[in-house]
Design a protein around this motif. Structure first.
Motif, PDB file in Angstrom:
ATOM      1  N   LYS A 156       0.841  -1.191   0.000  1.00  0.00           N
ATOM      2  CA  LYS A 156       0.000   0.000   0.000  1.00  0.00           C
ATOM      3  C   LYS A 156       0.882   1.249   0.000  1.00  0.00           C
ATOM      4  CE  LYS A 156      -3.221  -3.048   0.857  1.00  0.00           C
ATOM      5  NZ  LYS A 156      -4.017  -3.628  -0.235  1.00  0.00           N
ATOM      6  N   ARG A 157       0.415   2.267  -0.665  1.00  0.00           N
ATOM      7  CA  ARG A 157       1.166   3.534  -0.633  1.00  0.00           C
ATOM      8  C   ARG A 157       0.196   4.706  -0.606  1.00  0.00           C
ATOM      9  NH1 ARG A 157       1.003   6.216  -5.295  1.00  0.00           N
ATOM     10  NH2 ARG A 157       0.776   5.155  -7.303  1.00  0.00           N
ATOM     11  N   PRO A 158       0.677   5.834  -0.085  1.00  0.00           N
ATOM     12  CA  PRO A 158      -0.182   7.011  -0.008  1.00  0.00           C
ATOM     13  C   PRO A 158      -0.580   7.514  -1.406  1.00  0.00           C
ATOM     14  CG  PRO A 158       1.758   7.269   1.380  1.00  0.00           C
ATOM     15  CD  PRO A 158       2.005   6.079   0.508  1.00  0.00           C
ATOM     16  N   LEU A 159      -1.750   8.072  -1.502  1.00  0.00           N
ATOM     17  CA  LEU A 159      -2.227   8.658  -2.755  1.00  0.00           C
ATOM     18  C   LEU A 159      -1.341   9.838  -3.136  1.00  0.00           C
ATOM     19  CD1 LEU A 159      -4.793   8.459  -4.706  1.00  0.00           C
ATOM     20  CD2 LEU A 159      -5.667  10.415  -3.419  1.00  0.00           C
ATOM     21  N   ARG A 160      -1.080   9.973  -4.424  1.00  0.00           N
ATOM     22  CA  ARG A 160      -0.346  11.136  -4.932  1.00  0.00           C
ATOM     23  C   ARG A 160      -1.282  11.923  -5.841  1.00  0.00           C
ATOM     24  NH1 ARG A 160       4.965   7.841  -6.849  1.00  0.00           N
ATOM     25  NH2 ARG A 160       3.282   6.756  -7.920  1.00  0.00           N
ATOM     26  N   LEU A 161      -1.459  13.189  -5.522  1.00  0.00           N
ATOM     27  CA  LEU A 161      -2.391  13.992  -6.298  1.00  0.00           C
ATOM     28  C   LEU A 161      -1.765  15.295  -6.758  1.00  0.00           C
ATOM     29  CD1 LEU A 161      -4.639  15.980  -3.928  1.00  0.00           C
ATOM     30  CD2 LEU A 161      -3.501  13.967  -3.005  1.00  0.00           C
ATOM     31  N   MET A 162      -2.333  15.838  -7.826  1.00  0.00           N
ATOM     32  CA  MET A 162      -1.889  17.112  -8.386  1.00  0.00           C
ATOM     33  C   MET A 162      -3.063  18.087  -8.337  1.00  0.00           C
ATOM     34  SD  MET A 162      -0.708  17.942 -12.344  1.00  0.00           S
ATOM     35  CE  MET A 162       0.793  16.970 -12.300  1.00  0.00           C
ATOM     36  N   ILE A 163      -2.783  19.310  -7.914  1.00  0.00           N
ATOM     37  CA  ILE A 163      -3.811  20.348  -7.899  1.00  0.00           C
ATOM     38  C   ILE A 163      -3.538  21.316  -9.040  1.00  0.00           C
ATOM     39  CG2 ILE A 163      -4.661  22.355  -6.633  1.00  0.00           C
ATOM     40  CD1 ILE A 163      -4.739  20.796  -4.171  1.00  0.00           C
ATOM     41  N   VAL A 164      -4.564  21.532  -9.875  1.00  0.00           N
ATOM     42  CA  VAL A 164      -4.409  22.400 -11.040  1.00  0.00           C
ATOM     43  C   VAL A 164      -5.584  23.378 -11.099  1.00  0.00           C
ATOM     44  CG1 VAL A 164      -3.158  20.653 -12.369  1.00  0.00           C
ATOM     45  CG2 VAL A 164      -5.645  20.792 -12.566  1.00  0.00           C
TER      46      VAL A 164
ATOM     47  N   GLN B 134       5.872  22.258  -6.323  1.00  0.00           N
ATOM     48  CA  GLN B 134       6.348  21.858  -5.010  1.00  0.00           C
ATOM     49  C   GLN B 134       5.549  20.649  -4.540  1.00  0.00           C
ATOM     50  OE1 GLN B 134       5.675  24.880  -2.010  1.00  0.00           O
ATOM     51  NE2 GLN B 134       3.900  25.720  -3.056  1.00  0.00           N
ATOM     52  N   TRP B 135       6.281  19.636  -4.018  1.00  0.00           N
ATOM     53  CA  TRP B 135       5.646  18.455  -3.433  1.00  0.00           C
ATOM     54  C   TRP B 135       5.413  18.731  -1.952  1.00  0.00           C
ATOM     55  CZ3 TRP B 135       3.481  14.328  -5.600  1.00  0.00           C
ATOM     56  CH2 TRP B 135       3.845  13.978  -6.909  1.00  0.00           C
ATOM     57  N   LEU B 136       4.214  18.422  -1.499  1.00  0.00           N
ATOM     58  CA  LEU B 136       3.837  18.665  -0.106  1.00  0.00           C
ATOM     59  C   LEU B 136       3.209  17.404   0.468  1.00  0.00           C
ATOM     60  CD1 LEU B 136       2.137  22.112  -0.747  1.00  0.00           C
ATOM     61  CD2 LEU B 136       4.422  21.770   0.200  1.00  0.00           C
ATOM     62  N   THR B 137       3.311  17.240   1.782  1.00  0.00           N
ATOM     63  CA  THR B 137       2.708  16.087   2.458  1.00  0.00           C
ATOM     64  C   THR B 137       1.474  16.533   3.215  1.00  0.00           C
ATOM     65  OG1 THR B 137       4.904  15.084   2.719  1.00  0.00           O
ATOM     66  CG2 THR B 137       3.098  14.192   4.053  1.00  0.00           C
ATOM     67  N   LEU B 138       0.351  15.860   2.959  1.00  0.00           N
ATOM     68  CA  LEU B 138      -0.874  16.170   3.672  1.00  0.00           C
ATOM     69  C   LEU B 138      -0.819  15.606   5.082  1.00  0.00           C
ATOM     70  CD1 LEU B 138      -1.692  16.742   0.727  1.00  0.00           C
ATOM     71  CD2 LEU B 138      -3.931  15.765   1.233  1.00  0.00           C
ATOM     72  N   SER B 139      -1.721  16.072   5.935  1.00  0.00           N
ATOM     73  CA  SER B 139      -1.752  15.617   7.320  1.00  0.00           C
ATOM     74  C   SER B 139      -2.025  14.118   7.430  1.00  0.00           C
ATOM     75  CB  SER B 139      -2.817  16.392   8.104  1.00  0.00           C
ATOM     76  OG  SER B 139      -4.074  16.310   7.457  1.00  0.00           O
ATOM     77  N   ASN B 140      -2.658  13.516   6.381  1.00  0.00           N
ATOM     78  CA  ASN B 140      -2.944  12.072   6.404  1.00  0.00           C
ATOM     79  C   ASN B 140      -1.886  11.258   5.653  1.00  0.00           C
ATOM     80  OD1 ASN B 140      -3.484  12.650   3.749  1.00  0.00           O
ATOM     81  ND2 ASN B 140      -5.680  12.244   3.854  1.00  0.00           N
ATOM     82  N   GLY B 141      -0.789  11.900   5.274  1.00  0.00           N
ATOM     83  CA  GLY B 141       0.313  11.197   4.629  1.00  0.00           C
ATOM     84  C   GLY B 141       0.285  11.197   3.116  1.00  0.00           C
ATOM     85  N   MET B 142      -0.784  11.644   2.510  1.00  0.00           N
ATOM     86  CA  MET B 142      -0.852  11.714   1.051  1.00  0.00           C
ATOM     87  C   MET B 142       0.124  12.756   0.526  1.00  0.00           C
ATOM     88  SD  MET B 142      -4.970  11.526   0.375  1.00  0.00           S
ATOM     89  CE  MET B 142      -5.946  10.139   0.963  1.00  0.00           C
ATOM     90  N   MET B 143       0.556  12.565  -0.724  1.00  0.00           N
ATOM     91  CA  MET B 143       1.505  13.479  -1.347  1.00  0.00           C
ATOM     92  C   MET B 143       0.778  14.354  -2.363  1.00  0.00           C
ATOM     93  SD  MET B 143       4.333  12.839   0.134  1.00  0.00           S
ATOM     94  CE  MET B 143       5.422  13.811  -0.909  1.00  0.00           C
ATOM     95  N   LEU B 144       1.090  15.637  -2.342  1.00  0.00           N
ATOM     96  CA  LEU B 144       0.389  16.591  -3.195  1.00  0.00           C
ATOM     97  C   LEU B 144       1.387  17.403  -4.000  1.00  0.00           C
ATOM     98  CD1 LEU B 144      -2.528  18.890  -2.091  1.00  0.00           C
ATOM     99  CD2 LEU B 144      -0.542  19.867  -3.199  1.00  0.00           C
ATOM    100  N   LEU B 145       1.124  17.519  -5.298  1.00  0.00           N
ATOM    101  CA  LEU B 145       1.963  18.344  -6.171  1.00  0.00           C
ATOM    102  C   LEU B 145       1.203  19.611  -6.523  1.00  0.00           C
ATOM    103  CD1 LEU B 145       4.537  18.720  -7.881  1.00  0.00           C
ATOM    104  CD2 LEU B 145       3.356  17.559  -9.759  1.00  0.00           C
ATOM    105  N   ASP B 146       1.735  20.748  -6.098  1.00  0.00           N
ATOM    106  CA  ASP B 146       1.132  22.044  -6.409  1.00  0.00           C
ATOM    107  C   ASP B 146       1.743  22.571  -7.699  1.00  0.00           C
ATOM    108  OD1 ASP B 146      -0.140  24.510  -6.289  1.00  0.00           O
ATOM    109  OD2 ASP B 146       1.371  25.373  -4.964  1.00  0.00           O
ATOM    110  N   THR B 147       0.917  23.231  -8.502  1.00  0.00           N
ATOM    111  CA  THR B 147       1.418  23.845  -9.734  1.00  0.00           C
ATOM    112  C   THR B 147       0.893  25.270  -9.816  1.00  0.00           C
ATOM    113  OG1 THR B 147      -0.479  23.083 -11.047  1.00  0.00           O
ATOM    114  CG2 THR B 147       1.475  21.655 -10.983  1.00  0.00           C
TER     115      THR B 147
END
Length: 283
Positions: free
Chosen positions: A116-124, A157-170
């Motif tokens: 299992k791995r944390p979700l990786r998401l991109m915000i656009v 920039q890659w950021l870590t959410l409070s629940n461990g998910m990874m987020l890519l901001d653009t």
């Protein structure tokens, strides 16, 4: 009518390339749009780039938009994405629902995986729709710069959410040419295009024209107008007179009036207003 509004600085071309290059590294795209302009704030370039990826559509600034229209747009846009959610990133409205949707997608993607791995998401999204405020809510800290002007975020920039998910901001991205001049106009009303490149007096006049036609009671109530005239310029001058926006010789200070109307619309002070109504459902 203001025509041919366009603003496509060099960093937006780089953002397009950035999204394309990093898309393969994420599981999900969160497309942030402005609930007041759900059509005009959807960039066709983004739609093309992220086609095929699971997507959540976040109608941000729901507190500034017409409540009935919010519900209609949520239902309609939910038909073309994993989910369409109403958010108020400044105050945290809808964030819990978004996090629950992300966890559900993460669990689904991990269901058949041994590791299992944390979700990786991109915000656009286009500039000034509130992406940075949303990111700060999701991470629980001020990870992204925020501002009420477009073009604040630069670079990924890659950021870590409070629940461990990874987020890519653009950064926010517009597109090189608006085929429909109304799209540029509505984005300008909402502050997604730099005011410095626009004729604010003319822009405010167009906004007053729209409000006088679609939301006359809100316009009259906010500026204490006895009636709304068919001529937008008459209404603008009446607003200036009520507010005392006068220059020596009792001349109208159109620029001060324009800035006030635009600022108060963007802040929601005039009322909850949606510039694009959801199309009626087909029978």
């Amino acid at each position: 009518m203001i025509e041919n509004i366009n603003w496509y600085p060099g960093h937006m071309k780089k953002t397009r390339e950035l999204i394309a290059e990093n898309l393969k590294m994420v599981d999900l795209v969160v497309e942030v749009i402005d609930a007041r302009v759900p059509v005009s704030s959807r960039n066709p370039i983004i739609d093309e780039l992220v086609s095929g990826k699971p997507r959540i559509i976040a109608l941000n600034k729901m507190d500034l938009a017409d409540g009935a229209e919010n519900r209609r747009w949520k239902e309609r846009l939910g038909q073309e994405a994993e989910a369409a959610l109403l958010l108020d990133s400044n105050k945290g409205g809808g964030i819990g629902e978004l996090l629950a949707a992300l966890v559900k997608i993460q669990d689904r993607l991990n269901a058949e995986k041994a590791r299992k791995r944390p979700l990786r998401l991109m915000i656009v999204g286009v500039p000034n729709v509130g992406k940075s405020s949303l990111i700060n809510r999701l991470t629980g800290k001020k990870s992204a710069k925020t501002g009420n002007k477009p073009g604040v975020t630069r670079g990924k920039q890659w950021l870590t959410l409070s629940n461990g998910m990874m987020l890519l901001d653009t950064p926010g991205i517009l597109w090189p040419k608006f085929e429909d001049p109304q799209v540029g106009l509505k984005l300008a009303f909402c502050g997604s295009i730099k005011d410095e490149i626009l004729d604010q007096d003319s822009l405010a006049l167009e906004l007053i024209r729209y409000l006088g036609r679609e939301y006359p009671s809100l316009l009259a109530a906010r500026y204490k107008l006895e009636e709304i005239d068919e001529d937008a310029l008459v209404n603008m001058e009446a607003i200036a007179a009520k507010r005392g926006f006068l220059l020596p010789g009792k001349r109208i200070d159109y620029s001060r009036c324009a800035r006030t109307v635009l600022d108060e619309f963007r802040a929601g002070t005039i009322g909850r207003i949606t510039l694009e109504k959801a199309p009626a459902e087909e029978a």
